[in-house]
Design an enzyme around this catalytic site. Structure first.
Site, mmCIF file in Angstrom:
data_model
loop_
_atom_site.group_PDB
_atom_site.id
_atom_site.type_symbol
_atom_site.label_atom_id
_atom_site.label_comp_id
_atom_site.label_asym_id
_atom_site.label_seq_id
_atom_site.Cartn_x
_atom_site.Cartn_y
_atom_site.Cartn_z
ATOM 1 N N GLY A 239 66.204 42.150 40.800
ATOM 2 C CA GLY A 239 65.681 43.470 41.107
ATOM 3 C C GLY A 239 65.032 44.232 39.985
ATOM 4 O O GLY A 239 64.445 45.289 40.222
ATOM 5 N N CYS A 346 39.043 42.819 59.409
ATOM 6 C CA CYS A 346 38.696 43.927 60.310
ATOM 7 C C CYS A 346 39.896 44.836 60.549
ATOM 8 O O CYS A 346 40.420 44.951 61.661
ATOM 9 C CB CYS A 346 38.142 43.386 61.631
ATOM 10 S SG CYS A 346 36.540 42.594 61.419
#
Length: 421
Positions: A239, A346
């Site tokens: 982390g 798109c």
């Protein structure tokens, strides 16, 4: 630090110009630096010097076999979260006793494969999973080594989608129930409890959340030992964040993280496992893309590039920042232009950056997305029927394509049309 630097006016990966790779491989492509991967692994390994430890690379960050073998050859273990990742680790030559199996949804088949092939431990996330591991282990006549992942209810102060240590997250056993769950695990003949697992999230930029979690783990270790459990291993997860924006202050260094581990847990005499992924791979990779068009819009200019959200989804998914630089070094003092940097998919979400200052660019110019080595290629898709892009590994003055770009035919021919059509 990484090994992507300008040399003679061109951005290089170690001793190889990115323009040379682009000319041979085409764009877009991911490029990784062996020297950076090596350096970042060693920083973690050295940070725990003096403690019995294993650095298990969290291979969900970047799982190409060439990367895995590079790290395994340095002595790394692997943290896997699926049967496919387990198979990749084995294929890259990682022995089972250096593979840790994490994840909340392990299936019967995945558990069986790991027990047959060899496993260091399962990090158990729930009581139903515990029952399945016990069942499969007994059916094979073996005993499965486990830790139990406890959820310490600590705020990691990171993006909500990558926080894992709060009570409302899906991960682990509430730490308040740990004694009850460990007592149950000890009663199951197919299991051997060897330690505790904790992981509170990704891209942490301060040490205090780790401190709070590890103090709770230290207290739990002593409590469980008093209950008769042989707690000898602590899996602390990963982390630790990386500096995606070079202008911002840097997250804590591995040496500081290691000092915190020694301070909070060193007195327990446990073997320590850590599972860094992003910090090892993140700055070890760049995404190289070519400008297709420069388009003038209403009050803004768009840099339309041949990479898209299917190649690097982090900006669309996490609003993530990546520094973007031209591959050819700009002239000193040149006036900057401001662009929205977008891909050809798109979707309006296919936007990498808005109103980003860059030197003036033109069609066919190359740009590089920095800090793209982690959660880039592994999260890519073929959306819009765009083939997965190549991955390239550099080692000094050499480079190799470690995953090639499939052809359209190869991509399309994976489909099967049923006989009634």
């Amino acid at each position: 630090m990484d090994h992507f630097l300008y040399r003679d006016g061109v951005l290089h990966a170690e001793d190889v110009a990115l323009t040379e790779i682009a000319a041979q491989v085409g764009t877009p492509f991911y490029c990784y630096s062996t020297a950076t991967l090596t350096r970042h692994f060693r920083l973690f390994d050295e940070a725990l010097d003096g403690m019995d430890h294993l650095v298990c690379y969290a291979m969900k960050a970047a799982s190409n076999q060439a990367i895995l073998k590079t790290l395994a050859d340095l002595g790394a273990g692997m943290d896997v979260v699926s049967g496919g990742e387990y198979a990749r680790a084995v294929a890259a030559g990682v022995p089972g006793d250096r593979i840790v199996f994490s994840g909340v949804g392990k299936t019967h088949e995945e558990i069986r494969a790991a027990l047959v092939g060899g496993i260091r431990q399962f990090n158990v996330e729930s009581e139903p999973e515990m029952a399945v591991i016990d069942e499969v282990a007994q059916s094979l006549g073996v005993v499965a080594p486990i830790t139990v992942r406890v959820n310490p209810d600590v705020d990691a102060k990171t993006h909500a989608k990558i926080a894992t240590g709060k009570s409302e997250n899906k991960f682990g056993i509430p730490i308040s129930r740990a004694r009850e769950v460990y007592a149950h695990a000890a009663s199951l003949p197919g299991l051997k409890v060897i330690g505790i697992d904790v992981h509170i999230g990704s891209q942490l930029t301060e040490l205090e959340p780790f401190r709070l979690a590890y103090q709770k783990v230290a207290d739990l270790t002593e409590t469980l030992r008093a209950d008769g459990h042989d707690i000898r291993r602590l899996d602390l997860g990963g982390g630790l964040g990386i500096p995606y924006e070079r202008s911002n202050s840097a997250p804590p260094l591995p040496i500081e993280y290691g000092a915190l581990i020694k301070e909070t847990l060193g007195h327990l005499g446990c073997e320590i496992e850590i599972e860094p992924g992003r910090l090892i791979a993140g700055n070890a990779g760049v995404l190289v893309s070519q400008v297709i068009y420069v388009k003038s819009g209403e009050g803004r200019d768009f840099l339309i590039v041949d990479a898209a959200m299917n190649d690097l989804i982090r900006p669309a998914m996490y609003e993530a920042h990546h520094d973007i630089v031209p591959v050819v070094e700009p002239t000193a003092g040149i006036e900057q232009a401001r662009y929205d940097i977008v891909g050809p998919v798109c979707e309006t979400g296919d936007t990498f950056a808005r109103q980003r200052d860059l030197p003036p660019l033109e069609a066919s110019d190359l740009i590089a997305f920095r800090s793209a080595g982690a959660y880039g290629a592994v999260m890519a898709s073929e959306y819009n029927s765009r083939p997965l892009i190549p991955e390239v590994l550099v080692n000094g003055d050499q480079f190799a394509v470690i995953r090639r770009r499939p052809t359209f035919d190869e991509m399309i021919n994976r489909d099967t049309i049923p006989p009634w059509l």
